[in-house]
Design a protein around this motif. Structure first.
Motif, PDB file in Angstrom:
ATOM      1  N   ILE A  49       0.606  -1.131  -0.380  1.00 26.62           N
ATOM      2  CA  ILE A  49      -0.347  -0.160   0.268  1.00 26.62           C
ATOM      3  C   ILE A  49       0.727   1.023  -0.176  1.00 26.62           C
ATOM      4  O   ILE A  49       0.753   2.059  -0.579  1.00 26.62           O
ATOM      5  N   ALA A  50       1.921   1.156   0.675  1.00 24.89           N
ATOM      6  CA  ALA A  50       3.337   2.461   0.678  1.00 24.89           C
ATOM      7  C   ALA A  50       3.428   2.625  -0.351  1.00 24.89           C
ATOM      8  O   ALA A  50       3.454   3.413  -0.606  1.00 24.89           O
ATOM      9  N   VAL A  95       2.410   1.954  -3.505  1.00 23.92           N
ATOM     10  CA  VAL A  95       1.057   2.340  -4.525  1.00 23.92           C
ATOM     11  C   VAL A  95       0.936   3.807  -3.747  1.00 23.92           C
ATOM     12  O   VAL A  95       0.961   4.456  -5.220  1.00 23.92           O
ATOM     13  N   VAL A  96       1.210   3.827  -2.662  1.00 23.84           N
ATOM     14  CA  VAL A  96       0.518   5.531  -2.527  1.00 23.84           C
ATOM     15  C   VAL A  96       2.330   6.766  -2.754  1.00 23.84           C
ATOM     16  O   VAL A  96       1.473   7.558  -2.956  1.00 23.84           O
ATOM     17  N   GLU A  97       3.529   6.197  -2.740  1.00 13.62           N
ATOM     18  CA  GLU A  97       4.491   6.821  -3.237  1.00 13.62           C
ATOM     19  C   GLU A  97       4.484   6.692  -4.326  1.00 13.62           C
ATOM     20  O   GLU A  97       4.364   7.948  -5.251  1.00 13.62           O
ATOM     21  N   ALA A 120       1.662   7.073  -6.825  1.00 15.12           N
ATOM     22  CA  ALA A 120       0.670   7.566  -7.486  1.00 15.12           C
ATOM     23  C   ALA A 120       1.115   9.490  -6.635  1.00 15.12           C
ATOM     24  O   ALA A 120       1.228   9.848  -7.794  1.00 15.12           O
ATOM     25  N   ILE A 121       1.948   9.678  -5.296  1.00 14.14           N
ATOM     26  CA  ILE A 121       1.911  11.473  -4.988  1.00 14.14           C
ATOM     27  C   ILE A 121       3.605  11.311  -6.430  1.00 14.14           C
ATOM     28  O   ILE A 121       2.959  12.740  -6.726  1.00 14.14           O
ATOM     29  N   LYS A 122       3.990  10.835  -6.215  1.00 16.63           N
ATOM     30  CA  LYS A 122       4.945  10.961  -7.203  1.00 16.63           C
ATOM     31  C   LYS A 122       4.385  11.606  -8.775  1.00 16.63           C
ATOM     32  O   LYS A 122       4.661  12.193  -8.910  1.00 16.63           O
TER      33      LYS A 122
END
Length: 51
Positions: A36-37, A39-41, A43-45
């Motif tokens: 999850i971390a 994927v979130v990273e 998406a943020i990038k």
């Protein structure tokens, strides 16, 4: 150093007392959090690159 050992000791005793099922469950939980971390990273990038 002594304080660190006092903090770690309860975790190590719990680790040895835990059965393999609990360790497997923890491993799956940890892997899911890591995924999850990641994927979130990503998406943020992507979001910051577009702006």
């Amino acid at each position: 150093m002594e304080t660190l050992q006092q903090l770690i000791t309860p975790f190590t005793t719990a680790w040895y007392q835990a059965d393999s099922h609990q360790l497997i469950s923890f491993g799956i939980f940890f892997a899911a959090l890591w995924l999850i971390a990641a994927v979130v990273e990503a998406a943020i990038k992507k979001a910051t690159k577009e702006n």
